[in-house]
Design an enzyme around this catalytic site. Structure first.
Site, PDB file in Angstrom:
ATOM      1  N   ASP A 116       0.834  -1.202   0.000  1.00 55.18           N
ATOM      2  CA  ASP A 116       0.000   0.000   0.000  1.00 55.18           C
ATOM      3  C   ASP A 116       0.873   1.259   0.000  1.00 55.18           C
ATOM      4  O   ASP A 116       1.854   1.350   0.760  1.00 55.18           O
ATOM      5  CB  ASP A 116      -0.867  -0.024   1.271  1.00 55.18           C
ATOM      6  CG  ASP A 116      -1.827   1.139   1.352  1.00 55.18           C
ATOM      7  OD1 ASP A 116      -2.729   1.210   0.511  1.00 55.18           O
ATOM      8  OD2 ASP A 116      -1.672   1.981   2.263  1.00 55.18           O
TER       9      ASP A 116
ATOM     10  N   GLU B 124       1.370  -0.429  -5.115  1.00 52.29           N
ATOM     11  CA  GLU B 124       0.472   0.684  -5.434  1.00 52.29           C
ATOM     12  C   GLU B 124       1.359   1.868  -5.802  1.00 52.29           C
ATOM     13  O   GLU B 124       1.776   2.651  -4.969  1.00 52.29           O
ATOM     14  CB  GLU B 124      -0.419   1.038  -4.249  1.00 52.29           C
ATOM     15  CG  GLU B 124      -1.529   1.988  -4.680  1.00 52.29           C
ATOM     16  CD  GLU B 124      -2.153   2.794  -3.553  1.00 52.29           C
ATOM     17  OE1 GLU B 124      -3.169   3.451  -3.816  1.00 52.29           O
ATOM     18  OE2 GLU B 124      -1.620   2.794  -2.436  1.00 52.29           O
TER      19      GLU B 124
HETATM   20  C1  NOJ Z   1      -4.145   3.392  -0.597  1.00 52.72           C
HETATM   21  C2  NOJ Z   1      -5.337   2.526  -0.373  1.00 52.72           C
HETATM   22  O1  NOJ Z   1      -5.671   1.895  -1.581  1.00 52.72           O
HETATM   23  C3  NOJ Z   1      -6.427   3.445   0.135  1.00 52.72           C
HETATM   24  O2  NOJ Z   1      -7.672   2.800   0.167  1.00 52.72           O
HETATM   25  C4  NOJ Z   1      -6.013   3.930   1.497  1.00 52.72           C
HETATM   26  O3  NOJ Z   1      -6.962   4.868   1.959  1.00 52.72           O
HETATM   27  C5  NOJ Z   1      -4.649   4.623   1.445  1.00 52.72           C
HETATM   28  N1  NOJ Z   1      -3.700   3.893   0.659  1.00 52.72           N
HETATM   29  C6  NOJ Z   1      -4.073   4.763   2.828  1.00 52.72           C
HETATM   30  O4  NOJ Z   1      -3.654   3.518   3.305  1.00 52.72           O
END
Ligand code: NOJ
Length: 564
Positions: A231, A291
């Site tokens: 993430d 991500e």
């Molecule tokens: C990316 C995640 O996909 C999202 O849903 C989240 O709010 C943020 N990172 C913080 O962890």
């Protein structure tokens, strides 16, 4: 008929051999050295919304286990489960208070073990979501960190004095709105949070943090996990001098001044961490999905790392930025990722963005367009990551009143930013109450479309979006050219039809996708180029080939095997 690129194709066919798979440390699954995750179709599950086994209105692990046969039948090889760890749920699990357990709302570790073993029986890998940048403010590390300036874990997070009374250490703003610093009155220092205040950033410059987080991955690998989606990796490091970010004209949806995140995002130190995590992943034949909101291919390449020693599947999200059905724009993005130094990853929807059904749908032909998009990203060279519900044509359904909003972003940003609830609504299993998701009122309302778009109904209908997904996925798994073949664009000036070949030695598959609302003819001059036989593999509606010309119905898909 416009110029086509068949002449270059002929050369390719004569002198062609598929691109060698990048050197990888894991076990190869074919002669070219591909790894399991290169042949796999991934599927993201938002656990709150997938299936509720205990009827409390929130999905859970037993619910996921009960749907494994559905996923297997659909053609899924790996499920990525969004965070299911203990969490105060400030950001619905992206605020983890214990990295090595399961939140009671989702079940227990024993339930996880059952899920892992049942998934493994069906050849489905499990990928967990690793929230690397921050923990919850209720994690024991943070509770200790906050307890005093001299506590053992103080330096596990980022604490600084303010610039002056009531003034945070610098001008950085949180992605979720407002200053990214929160004052702790007891110790009279600010802590840094890139996201919500309940999500304090871990201090990755502290080797103890690094060791503890690496240990978490080993702990889950031992429990049978096949990899992680990392993430918000962009945000792992901050400038040690905490320099102010440059400001940019205008304000964001939360009313903050815009700024360039020069000193708190995409710092080069992140790559060192990724190389370390990758080493552990390689020891476990595991995959790392990132991500990574990359701006261009140069940035994407940095995430693959030198000699592919960082992320195997950095999600570049380039497709999600194409917000209209434009063959030219898709061609450009596909060519770009094919020129990158690693294996492509394709994503068209997830839990943070408007569903592809609405992004591309015109309101009249949404189902045809959903099939068209499946025909595109499931037949490209690369690994697709689906999002639950996409296969039945689920729609983004935003709250209409502020009091119904659950997502913190929607609460802070209302009404200009309504948040992400719309793409997180319960999975639509059947037409019974609450779409068969739960017997209790679900945590988010079920969209009215569940009456027509649900698994049970669509399983009965050979023309449904679901039936189309199943057919494409089956084809993808059984056709060597679709699995491993190179991507060769053809008819690349056609403004309406996106067409390409997947070429693996002498096996050639043609994919033609009509991105317009009117019927189209695409002339591929097949006989002129020596193709003597065309075997249709999949066609929507009346789309078909006649001689050298493929007739495509509006938003039609035609896929065929060509041979000489
Ligand atoms: C990316 C995640 O996909 C999202 O849903 C989240 O709010 C943020 N990172 C913080 O962890």
């Amino acid at each position: 008929m416009r110029r086509n690129s068949f002449w270059s194709l002929i050369c390719l066919l004569l002198c062609f051999s598929p691109l060698a798979a990048q050197t990888q440390a894991g076990k190869a699954v074919d002669a070219e050295g591909h790894q399991w995750w290169q042949h796999a179709v991934f599927y993201e599950i938002y656990p709150r919304s997938f299936a509720d086994s205990n009827n409390d209105g929130v999905g859970d692990l037993k619910g996921i286990t009960s749907k494994l046969d559905y996923l297997k039948d659909l053609g899924i090889d790996a499920i990525w489960i969004s965070p299911c760890f203990p969490s105060p749920q400030v950001d619905f699990g992206y605020d983890v208070s214990d990295y090595e357990d399961i939140d009671p709302m989702y079940g227990t570790l024993a339930d996880f073990d059952v899920l892992a073993s049942e998934a493994s029986k069906r050849g489905i890998h499990i990928i967990l979501d690793f929230v690397v940048n921050h923990s919850s403010d209720q994690h024991k590390w943070f509770l200790d960190s906050k307890s005093s300036r001299t506590s053992e874990h103080r330096d596990w997070y980022i604490w600084r004095d303010g610039k002056g009374p009531g003034q945070p250490p610098n001008n950085w703003i949180s992605i979720f709105g407002g200053s990214s610093w929160k004052l702790d009155p007891a110790t009279n220092q600010y802590y840094y949070h890139m996201f919500y205040a309940g999500q304090p950033d871990l201090n990755w410059r502290n080797p103890a943090v690094r060791d503890a987080m690496f240990e978490v991955t080993r702990w889950w690998y031992k429990r049978g996990v096949a990899g992680f989606r990392l993430d918000a990796v962009d945000t792992l490091f901050e400038d040690p001098g905490l320099r102010d970010n440059p400001t940019v004209p205008g304000k964001n949806a939360f009313g903050d001044e815009n700024q360039e995140s020069k000193y708190n995002q995409k710092l080069p130190e992140v790559h060192d961490v990724l190389r370390g995590l990758r080493k552990v992943a390689d020891e476990n034949n595991a995959v790392l999905i990132g991500e990574t909101w990359t701006a261009d291919i140069a940035e994407l390449n940095r995430y693959y790392g030198e000699g592919n020693n960082e992320l195997q599947l950095p999600m570049d999200f380039l497709f999600t930025k194409v917000d209209k059905l434009s063959p030219a724009e898709f061609r450009e993005q596909i060519a770009a990722v094919n020129s990158a130094s690693g294996w492509p990853t394709f994503v068209i929807s997830n839990h943070d963005i408007v569903r592809s059904y609405d992004r591309y749908g015109d309101g009249q032909h949404n189902d045809q367009i959903a099939k068209l998009m499946a025909g595109l990203y499931l037949t490209l060279r690369g690994t697709p990551i689906m999002y639950y519900g996409e296969e039945i044509g689920m729609k983004t359904t935003l709250p209409t009143r502020k009091q119904d909003v659950k997502d913190p972003i929607g609460l802070t940003g209302w009404p200009s930013e309504k948040g992400r609830d719309g793409e997180r609504t319960p999975m639509q299993w059947d037409e019974s109450q609450n779409a068969g998701f739960s017997k209790a009122a679900p945590w988010l309302p079920v969209p009215p479309t569940y009456k027509t778009h649900n698994v049970a109904e669509e399983e009965k209908d050979p023309n449904s979006v679901l039936a189309f997904y199943k057919t494409v996925l089956k084809l993808r798994h059984t056709n060597q050219a679709l699995l491993d073949g190179n991507y060769v664009p053809v008819n690349d000036n056609d403004p309406n039809v996106l067409s390409y070949l997947r070429v693996y030695h002498d096996q050639v598959v043609l994919v033609a996708l009509n991105m317009s609302g009117s019927g189209q003819k695409a002339d591929f001059q097949l006989s002129k180029h020596g193709f003597t036989s065309v075997k249709s593999l999949l066609a929507t509606g009346k789309s078909a080939i006649k001689g050298d010309v493929v007739n495509l119905e509006p938003y039609g898909v035609f896929i065929a095997q060509l041979s000489k």
